[in-house]
Design an enzyme around this catalytic site. Structure first.
Site, short mmCIF file in Angstrom:
data_model
loop_
_atom_site.label_atom_id
_atom_site.label_comp_id
_atom_site.label_asym_id
_atom_site.label_seq_id
_atom_site.Cartn_x
_atom_site.Cartn_y
_atom_site.Cartn_z
N ARG A 12 0.83 -1.30 0.08
CA ARG A 12 0.06 -0.08 0.00
C ARG A 12 0.86 1.28 0.06
O ARG A 12 0.44 2.28 0.34
CB ARG A 12 -1.00 -0.16 1.24
N LYS A 62 3.23 12.10 -10.31
CA LYS A 62 2.46 11.20 -11.07
C LYS A 62 3.02 9.93 -11.37
O LYS A 62 4.53 9.88 -12.02
CB LYS A 62 2.10 11.67 -12.32
N GLU A 116 10.11 20.41 -23.57
CA GLU A 116 9.14 20.51 -22.27
C GLU A 116 9.91 21.75 -21.48
O GLU A 116 9.14 22.43 -21.00
CB GLU A 116 9.34 19.36 -21.44
N LYS A 137 7.79 23.77 -12.37
CA LYS A 137 6.87 22.43 -12.35
C LYS A 137 6.28 22.42 -11.04
O LYS A 137 5.06 22.10 -10.80
CB LYS A 137 7.42 21.21 -12.90
N GLU A 193 -4.56 17.62 -10.61
CA GLU A 193 -4.76 17.95 -11.87
C GLU A 193 -6.31 18.36 -12.04
O GLU A 193 -7.02 17.75 -12.84
CB GLU A 193 -4.42 16.89 -12.71
N ARG A 238 -3.11 22.41 -13.38
CA ARG A 238 -2.07 21.61 -13.72
C ARG A 238 -2.14 21.64 -15.28
O ARG A 238 -1.28 21.04 -15.78
CB ARG A 238 -2.03 20.34 -13.00
N ASN A 267 -0.35 21.22 -20.08
CA ASN A 267 -0.75 20.24 -21.55
C ASN A 267 -0.50 21.15 -22.88
O ASN A 267 -0.69 20.97 -24.11
CB ASN A 267 -2.22 19.86 -21.54
N HIS A 304 0.62 19.89 -26.16
CA HIS A 304 0.32 18.30 -26.12
C HIS A 304 -0.92 17.92 -26.87
O HIS A 304 -0.91 16.99 -27.09
CB HIS A 304 0.30 18.04 -24.72
N HIS A 309 0.34 15.15 -29.03
CA HIS A 309 -0.10 13.94 -28.93
C HIS A 309 -0.72 13.21 -30.17
O HIS A 309 -0.53 12.09 -30.53
CB HIS A 309 -0.87 13.76 -27.76
N HIS A 314 8.69 11.70 -28.25
CA HIS A 314 7.56 12.69 -27.72
C HIS A 314 7.83 14.13 -27.49
O HIS A 314 6.98 14.85 -28.35
CB HIS A 314 7.42 12.02 -26.10
N1 LIG Z 1 5.07 10.98 -14.51
C1 LIG Z 1 5.23 12.33 -15.39
O1 LIG Z 1 4.82 13.35 -14.67
C2 LIG Z 1 5.65 12.16 -16.55
C3 LIG Z 1 5.85 13.31 -17.27
C4 LIG Z 1 6.72 13.26 -18.52
C5 LIG Z 1 6.89 11.77 -19.26
N2 LIG Z 1 6.63 11.06 -18.43
C6 LIG Z 1 6.76 9.62 -18.97
O2 LIG Z 1 8.09 9.49 -19.26
C7 LIG Z 1 8.43 8.76 -20.08
C8 LIG Z 1 9.35 8.94 -21.28
O3 LIG Z 1 10.57 9.50 -20.49
P1 LIG Z 1 11.89 9.44 -21.29
O4 LIG Z 1 11.90 10.35 -22.66
O5 LIG Z 1 13.00 9.68 -20.16
O6 LIG Z 1 12.16 8.00 -21.90
P2 LIG Z 1 12.76 6.65 -21.39
O7 LIG Z 1 12.74 6.53 -19.93
O8 LIG Z 1 11.95 5.45 -22.08
O9 LIG Z 1 14.08 6.73 -21.86
C9 LIG Z 1 14.77 6.90 -23.25
C10 LIG Z 1 15.85 5.89 -23.71
O10 LIG Z 1 16.78 6.70 -23.18
C11 LIG Z 1 17.70 5.58 -22.64
N3 LIG Z 1 18.51 6.43 -21.47
C12 LIG Z 1 17.88 6.83 -20.46
N4 LIG Z 1 18.94 7.48 -19.72
C13 LIG Z 1 20.07 7.31 -20.50
C14 LIG Z 1 21.33 8.17 -20.19
N5 LIG Z 1 21.56 8.71 -19.39
N6 LIG Z 1 22.41 7.69 -21.37
C15 LIG Z 1 22.01 6.94 -22.45
N7 LIG Z 1 20.57 6.52 -22.35
C16 LIG Z 1 19.78 6.69 -21.70
C17 LIG Z 1 16.67 4.65 -22.01
O11 LIG Z 1 17.43 3.30 -21.87
C18 LIG Z 1 15.62 4.67 -23.21
O12 LIG Z 1 16.16 3.56 -24.40
C19 LIG Z 1 6.70 8.02 -20.74
O13 LIG Z 1 6.56 6.75 -20.44
C20 LIG Z 1 5.97 9.31 -20.41
O14 LIG Z 1 4.60 8.74 -20.02
C21 LIG Z 1 6.02 10.98 -17.09
#
Ligand SMILES: NC(=O)c1ccc[n+]([C@@H]2O[C@H](COP(=O)([O-])OP(=O)(O)OC[C@H]3O[C@@H](n4cnc5c(N)ncnc54)[C@H](O)[C@@H]3O)[C@@H](O)[C@H]2O)c1
Length: 378
Positions: free
Chosen positions: A138, A160, A202, A244, A254, A258, A262, A265, A269, A281
């Site tokens: 939990r 989130k 971003e 942020k 949200e 918040r 978007n 986006h 998206h 993205h």
């Molecule tokens: N919770 C939130 O508020 C929030 C906000 C924005 C995005 N997200 C989520 O984040 C995800 C996208 O995140 P992301 O763009 O970081 O992608 P990711 O975590 O998938 O990383 C992208 C790629 O980079 C590689 N990588 C990571 N760090 C590295 C480093 N230092 N050196 C070399 N390679 C590295 C990873 O192995 C992966 O292949 C999505 O799932 C999205 O929904 C969440």
């Protein structure tokens, strides 16, 4: 929910590590964010004094583990993880099946209520490991060490967590803020250039919705950012976390404000789907920002000069400003109509009425979206 954020400068006693620190308070949860080159050296202190955990498991994607696990284990020094749990890199790992495997790993490692999850990776790992921490027993604390630009300036802040479901992205989740976020800007040095730039979209978004002077800063520092100069990257992360944090402190769940995050986006998206995820993205967010600014310009809300300025900045930061292939009229609209941001049947955007003057939940017409997407083909 009582919520506020504050920001202060923090210097570690170690003479060679200067870190910035932000404390984020949302209701009863507090997140300490440490930012700077070498920030991983603060991990033992955090585990000993801030979260006081007995046992902890590291969760990382395999790529990040191969690059950075040794230095994390070295930084942890006297604190040995009870388990190191790896998942394959990429969005395909953000599933209930991965979460289930991680629960098994936590059970084997005897991570109890006094345990902790230490997440090492990009936004995917933050969302997945954060969700597992939110639901194991939990809810146990987690500490996040983001390793991508996207995660360092966006995903790590705000609480989130989520996994995907075949019916859609991020459909299963929980609000569970990290107890601490340790953003070691040195991690970003191994990111491929394209991924480093993708996260910067971003940052431009944050500047446009909240801080016009930060837009000037991006223009002045673009070359140093792309060269990943430590002070520029630290300043970038610090300001983004601050923006942020301010937004999240005002509306953690949200309910209204918040949604300002978007910006860019709605169209972004839609393009992500239409282009079959061939762009990152952040690259789609860059195109979405340009398109949504064009909608605001056509309404007479935003100067053409601002639109052109933002387009040039995105290009200078290594982001696309044109579609990689033609998108026919109506295609982006059809994708936007099934997005979760649709309310009362209307496609809605955050539009600017000037720098740092966002207007939320503005219904837009199909003709506006078509014209804006067409401007990405020019
Ligand atoms: N919770 C939130 O508020 C929030 C906000 C924005 C995005 N997200 C989520 O984040 C995800 C996208 O995140 P992301 O763009 O970081 O992608 P990711 O975590 O998938 O990383 C992208 C790629 O980079 C590689 N990588 C990571 N760090 C590295 C480093 N230092 N050196 C070399 N390679 C590295 C990873 O192995 C992966 O292949 C999505 O799932 C999205 O929904 C969440």
């Amino acid at each position: 929910m009582r919520a506020h954020a504050r920001q202060k400068l923090f210097q570690r006693p170690d003479k060679w590590v200067v870190m910035q620190s932000i404390e984020i308070y949302v209701g009863s949860e507090t997140t300490r964010v440490l930012i700077g080159p070498g920030a991983r050296s603060a991990l033992p202190d955090i585990l000993d004094t801030r979260v006081r955990c007995d046992r902890f498991a590291i969760v990382a994607d395999a790529t990040v583990a191969s690059l950075h696990l040794p230095s994390i284990l070295a930084a942890l020094a006297r604190r040995t993880p009870a388990a190191v749990l790896q998942v394959p890199p990429g969005e395909a790992s953000k599933t209930l099946a991965s979460a289930e495997r991680l629960y098994g790993g936590l059970a084997d490692a005897k991570i109890g209520r006094d345990g902790l999850v230490l997440a090492l990776g990009g936004g995917m790992i933050g969302d997945l490991a954060g969700f597992v921490a939110a639901t194991w027993l939990r809810g146990i604390p987690f500490v996040f060490c983001p390793t991508t630009t996207e995660a360092a300036i966006d995903a790590a802040i705000g609480g989130k967590t989520a996994i995907n479901h075949p019916a859609g992205k991020n459909l299963i989740g929980a609000f569970h803020a990290a107890a601490a976020v340790v953003i070691d800007s040195d991690f970003l040095r191994t990111l491929p250039a394209r991924d480093f730039s993708a996260g910067l979209a971003e940052s431009v978004k944050h500047a446009l919705i909240a801080d016009g002077a930060f837009l000037d800063w991006h223009e002045q520092e673009a070359a140093r950012l792309l060269a990943r100069e430590a002070d520029a990257v630290t300043a970038l992360i610090l300001r983004n976390c601050g923006i942020k944090a301010d937004v999240v402190a005002r509306d953690a769940r949200e309910r209204d404000w918040r949604a300002v995050l978007n910006f860019g986006h709605t169209v972004g998206h839609a393009l992500e789907h239409v282009l079959g995820f061939e762009l990152r993205h952040g690259e789609c967010v860059a195109l979405g920002i340009i398109a949504e600014n064009e909608i605001a310009r056509a309404r007479g809300w935003l100067d053409a000069a601002v639109c052109e300025r933002v387009r040039s900045l995105l290009a200078a930061l290594g982001l696309p400003t044109r579609l990689p292939r033609p998108v026919s009229p109506g295609e982006a609209w059809a994708a936007a109509r099934v997005d979760k941001k649709v309310r009362g049947g209307a496609v809605r955007c955050v539009l600017l009425r000037g720098l740092a003057k966002p207007e939320l939940s503005v219904p837009i017409e199909r003709t506006e979206m078509d014209a804006a997407v067409a401007c990405l083909a020019d």
